[in-house]
Scaffold this motif. Structure first.
Motif, PDB file in Angstrom:
ATOM      1  N   TRP A   1       0.838  -1.199   0.000  1.00 48.69           N
ATOM      2  CA  TRP A   1       0.000   0.000   0.000  1.00 48.69           C
ATOM      3  C   TRP A   1       0.870   1.245   0.000  1.00 48.69           C
ATOM      4  CZ3 TRP A   1      -5.174  -1.605   0.247  1.00 48.69           C
ATOM      5  CH2 TRP A   1      -5.391  -2.905   0.733  1.00 48.69           C
ATOM      6  N   ASP A   2       0.426   2.262  -0.735  1.00 44.95           N
ATOM      7  CA  ASP A   2       1.128   3.540  -0.796  1.00 44.95           C
ATOM      8  C   ASP A   2       0.697   4.395   0.402  1.00 44.95           C
ATOM      9  OD1 ASP A   2       1.420   6.417  -1.405  1.00 44.95           O
ATOM     10  OD2 ASP A   2       2.181   5.714  -3.336  1.00 44.95           O
ATOM     11  N   ILE A   3       1.657   4.758   1.239  1.00 48.18           N
ATOM     12  CA  ILE A   3       1.354   5.491   2.470  1.00 48.18           C
ATOM     13  C   ILE A   3       0.793   6.881   2.193  1.00 48.18           C
ATOM     14  CG2 ILE A   3       2.500   6.641   4.420  1.00 48.18           C
ATOM     15  CD1 ILE A   3       4.283   4.184   4.636  1.00 48.18           C
ATOM     16  N   GLU A   4       1.378   7.584   1.231  1.00 44.88           N
ATOM     17  CA  GLU A   4       0.924   8.947   0.929  1.00 44.88           C
ATOM     18  C   GLU A   4      -0.477   8.953   0.316  1.00 44.88           C
ATOM     19  OE1 GLU A   4       2.091  12.016   1.689  1.00 44.88           O
ATOM     20  OE2 GLU A   4       3.393  10.767   2.932  1.00 44.88           O
ATOM     21  N   LYS A   5      -0.644   8.149  -0.739  1.00 41.87           N
ATOM     22  CA  LYS A   5      -1.912   8.174  -1.479  1.00 41.87           C
ATOM     23  C   LYS A   5      -3.011   7.370  -0.795  1.00 41.87           C
ATOM     24  CE  LYS A   5       0.165   8.787  -6.058  1.00 41.87           C
ATOM     25  NZ  LYS A   5       1.164   7.920  -6.687  1.00 41.87           N
ATOM     26  N   GLY A   6      -2.590   6.399   0.038  1.00 41.02           N
ATOM     27  CA  GLY A   6      -3.600   5.566   0.692  1.00 41.02           C
ATOM     28  C   GLY A   6      -4.202   4.538  -0.247  1.00 41.02           C
ATOM     29  N   GLU A   7      -3.418   4.121  -1.251  1.00 42.15           N
ATOM     30  CA  GLU A   7      -3.951   3.180  -2.255  1.00 42.15           C
ATOM     31  C   GLU A   7      -3.167   1.881  -2.289  1.00 42.15           C
ATOM     32  OE1 GLU A   7      -3.446   5.391  -5.834  1.00 42.15           O
ATOM     33  OE2 GLU A   7      -5.041   6.844  -5.351  1.00 42.15           O
ATOM     34  N   GLU A   8      -3.847   0.814  -2.743  1.00 44.29           N
ATOM     35  CA  GLU A   8      -3.165  -0.456  -2.968  1.00 44.29           C
ATOM     36  C   GLU A   8      -2.292  -0.335  -4.212  1.00 44.29           C
ATOM     37  OE1 GLU A   8      -4.234  -4.937  -4.471  1.00 44.29           O
ATOM     38  OE2 GLU A   8      -5.639  -4.044  -3.053  1.00 44.29           O
ATOM     39  N   ILE A   9      -1.052  -0.803  -4.108  1.00 42.19           N
ATOM     40  CA  ILE A   9      -0.156  -0.757  -5.262  1.00 42.19           C
ATOM     41  C   ILE A   9      -0.089  -2.121  -5.943  1.00 42.19           C
ATOM     42  CG2 ILE A   9       2.227  -0.380  -6.003  1.00 42.19           C
ATOM     43  CD1 ILE A   9       2.566   1.505  -3.699  1.00 42.19           C
ATOM     44  N   LEU A  10       0.083  -3.163  -5.125  1.00 47.45           N
ATOM     45  CA  LEU A  10       0.264  -4.514  -5.677  1.00 47.45           C
ATOM     46  C   LEU A  10      -0.331  -5.560  -4.750  1.00 47.45           C
ATOM     47  CD1 LEU A  10       4.076  -4.453  -6.583  1.00 47.45           C
ATOM     48  CD2 LEU A  10       2.242  -4.728  -8.242  1.00 47.45           C
ATOM     49  N   THR A  11      -0.744  -6.674  -5.352  1.00 43.50           N
ATOM     50  CA  THR A  11      -1.068  -7.865  -4.571  1.00 43.50           C
ATOM     51  C   THR A  11      -0.040  -8.933  -4.908  1.00 43.50           C
ATOM     52  OG1 THR A  11      -3.440  -7.388  -4.569  1.00 43.50           O
ATOM     53  CG2 THR A  11      -2.801  -9.654  -4.123  1.00 43.50           C
ATOM     54  N   LEU A  12       0.534  -9.540  -3.872  1.00 40.33           N
ATOM     55  CA  LEU A  12       1.514 -10.604  -4.067  1.00 40.33           C
ATOM     56  C   LEU A  12       0.797 -11.939  -3.894  1.00 40.33           C
ATOM     57  CD1 LEU A  12       4.379  -9.037  -1.881  1.00 40.33           C
ATOM     58  CD2 LEU A  12       3.849  -8.607  -4.287  1.00 40.33           C
ATOM     59  N   SER A  13       0.504 -12.590  -5.030  1.00 41.96           N
ATOM     60  CA  SER A  13      -0.241 -13.853  -5.000  1.00 41.96           C
ATOM     61  C   SER A  13       0.658 -14.993  -5.444  1.00 41.96           C
ATOM     62  CB  SER A  13      -1.431 -13.793  -5.959  1.00 41.96           C
ATOM     63  OG  SER A  13      -2.242 -12.684  -5.669  1.00 41.96           O
ATOM     64  N   GLY A  14       0.547 -16.128  -4.769  1.00 39.75           N
ATOM     65  CA  GLY A  14       1.374 -17.272  -5.139  1.00 39.75           C
ATOM     66  C   GLY A  14       1.415 -18.332  -4.050  1.00 39.75           C
ATOM     67  N   HIS A  15       1.269 -17.903  -2.797  1.00 38.28           N
ATOM     68  CA  HIS A  15       1.237 -18.888  -1.713  1.00 38.28           C
ATOM     69  C   HIS A  15      -0.083 -19.657  -1.741  1.00 38.28           C
ATOM     70  CE1 HIS A  15       4.932 -18.051   0.430  1.00 38.28           C
ATOM     71  NE2 HIS A  15       4.694 -16.747   0.410  1.00 38.28           N
ATOM     72  N   SER A  16      -0.032 -20.896  -1.227  1.00 39.68           N
ATOM     73  CA  SER A  16      -1.250 -21.717  -1.217  1.00 39.68           C
ATOM     74  C   SER A  16      -1.856 -21.823   0.182  1.00 39.68           C
ATOM     75  CB  SER A  16      -0.932 -23.119  -1.748  1.00 39.68           C
ATOM     76  OG  SER A  16       0.058 -23.724  -0.941  1.00 39.68           O
ATOM     77  N   ALA A  17      -1.285 -21.091   1.137  1.00 45.37           N
ATOM     78  CA  ALA A  17      -1.841 -21.062   2.495  1.00 45.37           C
ATOM     79  C   ALA A  17      -1.535 -19.704   3.117  1.00 45.37           C
ATOM     80  CB  ALA A  17      -1.249 -22.195   3.336  1.00 45.37           C
ATOM     81  N   GLU A  18      -1.993 -19.511   4.341  1.00 46.83           N
ATOM     82  CA  GLU A  18      -1.863 -18.226   5.032  1.00 46.83           C
ATOM     83  C   GLU A  18      -0.427 -17.704   5.025  1.00 46.83           C
ATOM     84  OE1 GLU A  18      -4.799 -20.840   7.405  1.00 46.83           O
ATOM     85  OE2 GLU A  18      -2.951 -21.088   6.270  1.00 46.83           O
ATOM     86  N   ILE A  19      -0.316 -16.376   4.875  1.00 50.50           N
ATOM     87  CA  ILE A  19       0.991 -15.715   5.045  1.00 50.50           C
ATOM     88  C   ILE A  19       1.044 -15.219   6.480  1.00 50.50           C
ATOM     89  CG2 ILE A  19       2.361 -13.682   4.454  1.00 50.50           C
ATOM     90  CD1 ILE A  19       1.363 -13.969   1.588  1.00 50.50           C
ATOM     91  N   ILE A  20       2.039 -15.669   7.243  1.00 48.82           N
ATOM     92  CA  ILE A  20       2.051 -15.250   8.638  1.00 48.82           C
ATOM     93  C   ILE A  20       3.247 -14.386   9.008  1.00 48.82           C
ATOM     94  CG2 ILE A  20       0.614 -17.118   9.521  1.00 48.82           C
ATOM     95  CD1 ILE A  20       3.611 -17.946  10.642  1.00 48.82           C
ATOM     96  N   VAL A  21       4.153 -14.204   8.060  1.00 48.46           N
ATOM     97  CA  VAL A  21       5.289 -13.328   8.353  1.00 48.46           C
ATOM     98  C   VAL A  21       5.749 -12.652   7.063  1.00 48.46           C
ATOM     99  CG1 VAL A  21       6.948 -15.224   8.092  1.00 48.46           C
ATOM    100  CG2 VAL A  21       7.594 -13.251   9.422  1.00 48.46           C
ATOM    101  N   LEU A  22       6.146 -11.396   7.175  1.00 50.17           N
ATOM    102  CA  LEU A  22       6.739 -10.731   6.007  1.00 50.17           C
ATOM    103  C   LEU A  22       7.698  -9.655   6.470  1.00 50.17           C
ATOM    104  CD1 LEU A  22       5.025  -7.895   5.943  1.00 50.17           C
ATOM    105  CD2 LEU A  22       3.487  -9.135   4.468  1.00 50.17           C
ATOM    106  N   SER A  23       8.714  -9.395   5.654  1.00 50.51           N
ATOM    107  CA  SER A  23       9.603  -8.270   5.965  1.00 50.51           C
ATOM    108  C   SER A  23      10.341  -7.786   4.720  1.00 50.51           C
ATOM    109  CB  SER A  23      10.574  -8.616   7.093  1.00 50.51           C
ATOM    110  OG  SER A  23      11.485  -9.586   6.707  1.00 50.51           O
ATOM    111  N   PHE A  24      10.561  -6.476   4.706  1.00 49.64           N
ATOM    112  CA  PHE A  24      11.311  -5.833   3.623  1.00 49.64           C
ATOM    113  C   PHE A  24      12.810  -5.966   3.886  1.00 49.64           C
ATOM    114  CE2 PHE A  24       7.344  -3.381   3.259  1.00 49.64           C
ATOM    115  CZ  PHE A  24       7.225  -3.215   1.876  1.00 49.64           C
ATOM    116  N   ASN A  25      13.597  -5.879   2.807  1.00 50.56           N
ATOM    117  CA  ASN A  25      15.035  -5.703   3.014  1.00 50.56           C
ATOM    118  C   ASN A  25      15.313  -4.224   3.253  1.00 50.56           C
ATOM    119  OD1 ASN A  25      14.792  -4.618   0.457  1.00 50.56           O
ATOM    120  ND2 ASN A  25      16.340  -5.902  -0.498  1.00 50.56           N
TER     121      ASN A  25
END
Length: 415
Positions: free
Chosen positions: A204-228
């Motif tokens: 999500w874009d913090i300034e605009k408040g809009e969705e930028i992308l959806t990351l689809s590909g996992h076949s079950a719940e995503i429970i952790v994520l982090s940026f480099n």
């Protein structure tokens, strides 16, 4: 290009160059991850000069002075004892998470009561109650290093962005079809990522408040994520036993890290973005090359599920926390176990290094938090007083304040 200012970064050691290019202010960092108190500062700066045109002859002496200040910081002896400063009965219903801003002047708590509260660390006073979610507030974060914004992810399938100062809600991000269970800002504070039980992550874009992308590909719940740290990659860990590395610009999967035989519990990049560490319910921790996605090593030794893993700030050590009641420290280069942290009487759900990297904090279902020497594995202190399982902990940037969150519905601040 002309340098404007040189700033020190203590953790991980480095120098930030502020400069002007084509009329635009810019910054660049020189990472000194291998700096030691006995490194030859003059030789080091001469080496840096070869690859960094901004460090001219006229500012060489100043840079040497900065390097020596970093070395002094690294060489400081530490025997800080933590004492209980305050007990906060934060919420009526159970807590889900606690988090600090960078300096540790503020912290936030999420709860089953559908709110997130903002606290002043020094006084222990509640500054704001962030209200508006219609279900459990589960994932919370400050946009560190700035700390002027807070993101909250909820079981109501939305993420909200708030002002730290006023408590006002800037944006509500809608689009997930199930609970949001993890979220993260990029270091640049332009994006927030959310991970959901609907198997997708969204940017999500913090300034605009809009969705930028959806990351689809996992076949079950995503429970952790982090940026480099550079913000061009994001890693997601799922109950489908895999970890995916995504290109933030395009939303494409660059690598799928396969090899774990159980749900993923944690995944993180190291500081220089070269490595990824993953922990799994299969009792192992794996190390991966972040650029190629290849498996480097499997770190074994735990006899039960790994519940948390982390790098130290410099990315040179890895710590693992397990349901077997022990934690381990591994050297990221040699992949050898260098310390076993034994003494807890129950599973360890969270582990973290202090920013300097010489101390480790663990929290456990045995109702205690423990502070360890990262090099020897020696237990330095037991923080007692919670009356139920502790599931969350954090250091502030200076490493002189600790916060713990427990199922006893209190937060404790330790100085």
């Amino acid at each position: 290009m002309r340098p404007k200012r040189l700033l020190l970064r203590y953790y991980p050691p480095g120098i930030i160059l502020e400069y002007v290019q084509g009329g635009e202010p810019k910054t660049r960092s020189i990472d000194l991850l291998n700096l030691r108190p006995d490194t030859d500062a003059i030789a080091l700066v001469e080496e840096i000069q070869k690859g960094e045109p901004l460090i001219t002859a006229s500012c060489k002496e100043h840079v040497i002075h900065l390097v020596r200040r970093l070395q002094e910081k690294l060489g400081e002896k530490e025997d800080h004892k933590f004492y209980l400063f305050k007990v906060l009965r934060a919420h009526i219903l159970p807590l889900t998470n606690v988090a600090f801003n960078k300096s540790g002047s503020r912290f936030i708590t999420g709860s089953y009561d559908r709110t997130c509260k903002v606290w002043d660390t020094a006084s222990g006073e509640e500054l704001h109650t962030l209200e508006g979610h219609r279900n459990v507030v589960y994932a919370i974060a400050f946009n560190n290093p700035y700390g002027d914004k807070i993101a909250t992810g909820s079981f109501d399938k939305t993420c909200k962005l708030w002002s730290t100062e006023t408590g006002k809600c800037y944006h509500t991000f809608r689009g997930h079809s199930a609970e949001i269970v993890c979220l993260s800002f990029n270091l640049q504070s332009t994006l927030v990522a959310t991970g959901s039980m609907d198997t997708t992550a969204k940017l999500w874009d913090i300034e605009k408040g809009e969705e930028i992308l959806t990351l689809s590909g996992h076949s079950a719940e995503i429970i952790v994520l982090s940026f480099n740290t550079t913000g061009d990659r994001i890693v997601t860990g799922s109950f489908d036993h895999t970890v995916a590395v995504w290109d933030v610009g395009t939303g494409r999967v660059l690598h799928t890290l396969t090899g774990h035989r159980g749900e993923i519990s944690s995944a993180q990049f190291n500081w220089d973005c070269s490595l990824i560490v993953t922990g799994s319910m299969d009792k192992t921790c794996m190390l991966w090359n972040a650029m190629t996605g290849t498996h480097i090593a499997t770190l074994t030794g735990h006899s039960d599920e790994i519940l948390d893993v982390c790098f130290d700030y410099a990315g040179q050590r890895i710590a693992t926390a397990s349901a077997d009641g022990s934690a381990r420290v591994y050297n990221a280069e040699t992949k050898k176990c260098i310390a076993k942290l034994e003494g807890h009487g129950g599973e360890i759900s969270k582990i973290c290094f202090n920013p300097k990297g010489n101390r480790i904090l663990t929290v456990s279902s045995d109702k205690t938090a423990r502070l360890w020497d990262a090099a020897t594995g020696h237990c330095l202190q037991i923080l007692e007083g919670h009356t139920d399982e502790i599931f969350s902990c954090a250091f502030n940037y200076k490493g002189d304040i600790i916060i713990t969150g427990s199922k006893d519905n209190t937060c404790r601040i330790w100085h």
